[in-house]
Design a protein around this motif. Sequence first.
Motif, PDB file in Angstrom:
ATOM      1  N   GLY A 697       0.672  -1.265  -0.051  1.00 13.09           N
ATOM      2  CA  GLY A 697      -0.178   0.112  -0.115  1.00 13.09           C
ATOM      3  C   GLY A 697       0.929   1.194  -0.102  1.00 13.09           C
ATOM      4  O   GLY A 697       0.185   2.286   0.521  1.00 13.09           O
ATOM      5  N   ARG A 698       2.096   1.162  -0.415  1.00 17.45           N
ATOM      6  CA  ARG A 698       2.896   2.397  -0.415  1.00 17.45           C
ATOM      7  C   ARG A 698       3.455   2.885  -1.512  1.00 17.45           C
ATOM      8  O   ARG A 698       3.474   4.040  -2.146  1.00 17.45           O
ATOM      9  CB  ARG A 698       4.211   2.099   0.658  1.00 17.45           C
ATOM     10  N   HIS A 699       3.531   2.072  -2.708  1.00 20.75           N
ATOM     11  CA  HIS A 699       4.261   2.333  -3.893  1.00 20.75           C
ATOM     12  C   HIS A 699       3.363   1.973  -5.123  1.00 20.75           C
ATOM     13  O   HIS A 699       2.644   0.910  -5.177  1.00 20.75           O
ATOM     14  CB  HIS A 699       5.572   1.430  -4.060  1.00 20.75           C
ATOM     15  N   PRO A 700       3.349   2.946  -6.071  1.00 24.14           N
ATOM     16  CA  PRO A 700       2.935   2.392  -7.392  1.00 24.14           C
ATOM     17  C   PRO A 700       3.828   1.584  -7.991  1.00 24.14           C
ATOM     18  O   PRO A 700       5.008   1.698  -7.818  1.00 24.14           O
ATOM     19  CB  PRO A 700       2.842   3.829  -8.174  1.00 24.14           C
ATOM     20  N   ILE A 701       3.101   0.922  -8.938  1.00 23.46           N
ATOM     21  CA  ILE A 701       3.877  -0.179  -9.499  1.00 23.46           C
ATOM     22  C   ILE A 701       5.139   0.454 -10.534  1.00 23.46           C
ATOM     23  O   ILE A 701       6.110  -0.017 -10.642  1.00 23.46           O
ATOM     24  CB  ILE A 701       3.194  -1.161 -10.322  1.00 23.46           C
ATOM     25  N   ARG A 702       4.768   1.612 -10.965  1.00 25.63           N
ATOM     26  CA  ARG A 702       5.741   2.251 -11.745  1.00 25.63           C
ATOM     27  C   ARG A 702       7.043   2.836 -10.907  1.00 25.63           C
ATOM     28  O   ARG A 702       8.200   2.959 -11.467  1.00 25.63           O
ATOM     29  CB  ARG A 702       5.304   3.793 -12.202  1.00 25.63           C
ATOM     30  N   GLY A 725       4.931  -5.423   5.372  1.00 27.36           N
ATOM     31  CA  GLY A 725       3.971  -4.847   5.886  1.00 27.36           C
ATOM     32  C   GLY A 725       2.651  -5.310   5.129  1.00 27.36           C
ATOM     33  O   GLY A 725       1.652  -4.644   5.209  1.00 27.36           O
ATOM     34  N   PHE A 726       2.424  -6.878   4.803  1.00 31.37           N
ATOM     35  CA  PHE A 726       1.330  -7.163   4.267  1.00 31.37           C
ATOM     36  C   PHE A 726       0.426  -7.398   5.532  1.00 31.37           C
ATOM     37  O   PHE A 726       0.654  -7.876   6.611  1.00 31.37           O
ATOM     38  CB  PHE A 726       1.669  -8.309   3.851  1.00 31.37           C
ATOM     39  N   ASP A 727      -1.008  -6.856   4.994  1.00 34.97           N
ATOM     40  CA  ASP A 727      -2.134  -7.197   6.123  1.00 34.97           C
ATOM     41  C   ASP A 727      -2.861  -8.408   5.989  1.00 34.97           C
ATOM     42  O   ASP A 727      -3.343  -8.800   5.112  1.00 34.97           O
ATOM     43  CB  ASP A 727      -3.169  -6.058   5.706  1.00 34.97           C
TER      44      ASP A 727
END
Length: 748
Positions: A697-702, A725-727
């Motif tokens: 939930g932090r980075h766009p794939i780009r 940090g996986f929920d």
Amino acid sequence: MRRDPATTAQPEAGPNTRSAAARGNDDFINLGEIIAVLLEYKWLILAIGTFAVLVGGVVAFVSTPIYRADALVQVEDKKSAKGGLAALRDVEAVLGDTTSVAAELEILRSRMILGRVVDRLNLTVRAQPHHLPVFGRALARRHAGVEPAAPLFGLSGYAWGGERIAVQSLEVAPYLMSEPLTLVAGDNGSYSVFDDAGTLLVSGRVGEPASAEHVSVFVAELVARPDTRFILSRIAHTSAIAALRENLEVRERARQSNVIEAAFSGPDRALAASILNEVLNAYVRQNVEYRSAEAESTLAFLEAQLPELKGQLDTAEAAYNEYRQSRGSVDLTLETQSVLRSVVEADNEIVALQQKREELRQRFTSEHPQVIAVDAQISRLRNRRASFEGNVSRLPETQQVALQLRRDVEVATALYTNLLNSAQQLRVARAGTVGDVRVIDSAVTAQRPVAPRKALILLLSGVLGLLGALGTVWAIRALRVVVEDPQTIERELALPVYATVPASKAEEGIERRILRGRGGKGELLALVSPDDDAMESLRSLRTTLHFALLGAESGSVLITGPAPGVGKSFVTKNLGAVLAQAGKRVIIVDADLRKGHINKAFGVPRGLGVSDYIMGKATLEVIVKPTAVENLHMVTTGLIPPNPSELLMHPQFANMLAALEDRCDVLLVDAPPILAVSDAAIIGRMVGATLLVARAGRHPIRELEQAVKRFEHGGAAVKGFVFNGFDTRRQRHRFGYEGYHYQYKYKS
């Protein structure tokens, strides 16, 4: 420890391709994913839903209650009784509705009826207290006292409940029509009226007419505290009718029932019933007036003719009496009297038939059989009367004149008497005229308001709030183009994800204590909570790390991330701990010469470190420091230099890494984020494998793609990713292959 370049490299097990089952799941709605997203945003959904319900409660509280008065009216169907072919009466239901209810409904809504109501109830004048916006009217409705309520918050200009005003008349100049005027109550029944600009228009007292150049007003009642304001307005007659029609409902209660249901809605219970009753009274009156209109017009005609006929009768009697006196009281013989009666009867019958013909001509043409029959009768009577004229011509002259005068008297008397009787009958008929509509139930207002429906408002507000919350979540998810699933990395970048590390609350607590300076020696998740899910994932990374180093010239591993705050240092120090616990000799190098802080987790002082060794101020034996974990050593950053990138490019740094590799089984190097500075790209050329830490939930794939390209441009290759940090709570609600999440912990 160095790897043999000749070692055969086994093919990487990175999932560059996806299973058919996984690809097929993209074509279906994943209910588990939806549930997981809703649980992730449960507090946002709850907040929006609660806010919507609160707004609905406020709307229900401040909304003005609307009361409904209803009544029933019956319309008699007289069409069948007035005429028509009897043979067709049995099929009237098939041919269509014979009632005139539709016309009566339009009459009830007409300006003729509503205009009378507006005039009678003086609905062109509006007067109401001025309440505080939003909540003022609701508070005033809840005032139970007889006297006006005391003002709240010192706002004496507003009405707070118990105020009353009755304005019997209000006349204004054309430019003030429909404009709101402000009446301010004074002491002892006095008041003043102002326009919107605050200009005084007129002043007066209750019960006395007040007039000025532009305004004339008569206030019959005013109960209010001094300085209380009221809103007055004089609206156009057509506007008052339109407002009345808007709140009036009329419909036939059941098809062909001839019963009309009328209803009126408004905020005043008593006024609603009064208005509806007045509408029904005006409707019944106009119906009676319409029914008696024909008799009224005929009576007017007869009353206009009676004086003329009376004059003709008087003239005929005077002429007859004068002739008798001049001829010495001439008496008619029996033969003459017989002829007279025959002539008078024929004349009366002719007059009656002529009236009948006029009535028929109003409904039929002159070619109608009934009209032709009456014409034939009139013709026969005229022929018969002509024969009587022959008998009269054979009488003596004196008898002929006397007969003529006497005939005029008899005919005039008969006509006058008939008209007088008809006029009297019409007067009786007019007085006793009954319309074909009657009120069955007078207007009665319901005790409870029909609107607003507070329960329905709360229900709808809750539903709308839920829909709004779901829409907000959808918008957030649509705008958040970030990676939340490790399979996205494997699919888009064709690089393996060696480990998926769940988010750890225990680690969050450790980080907070270290930042506050309360963390002690050995404050490390691998030591404090070795059974944590995150540690199990790092143990799996320990196993797969072997494949990442296959074919590498050295056994060192660089761990970095694309951006700060992704947990690279957390992965480095805890991975080193689990490797050491497995019997490996591990050295951790804190190569983040800008913000390095791994030493705090081990309780090791910064002291001499990397920068000192490169500058020749310390030896390898001095910078390698032991930790509380057996087999685990570390090299701190040392003195924070002003030029970290240039220092890392120094040959002495590469020599240090090579020397450290000979002293351990696994060398872990922690570096700054690759997209922030170039330090990681410099170190990447000197190690055996590079692992990028990405946070859920932090980075766009780009962004991840750009980080990989930075290493490629620097001459290094990224072996794979660690997804941090996986929920795992979301995974519990997923179904299918992607949703599997296993936990297996030892319990004593």
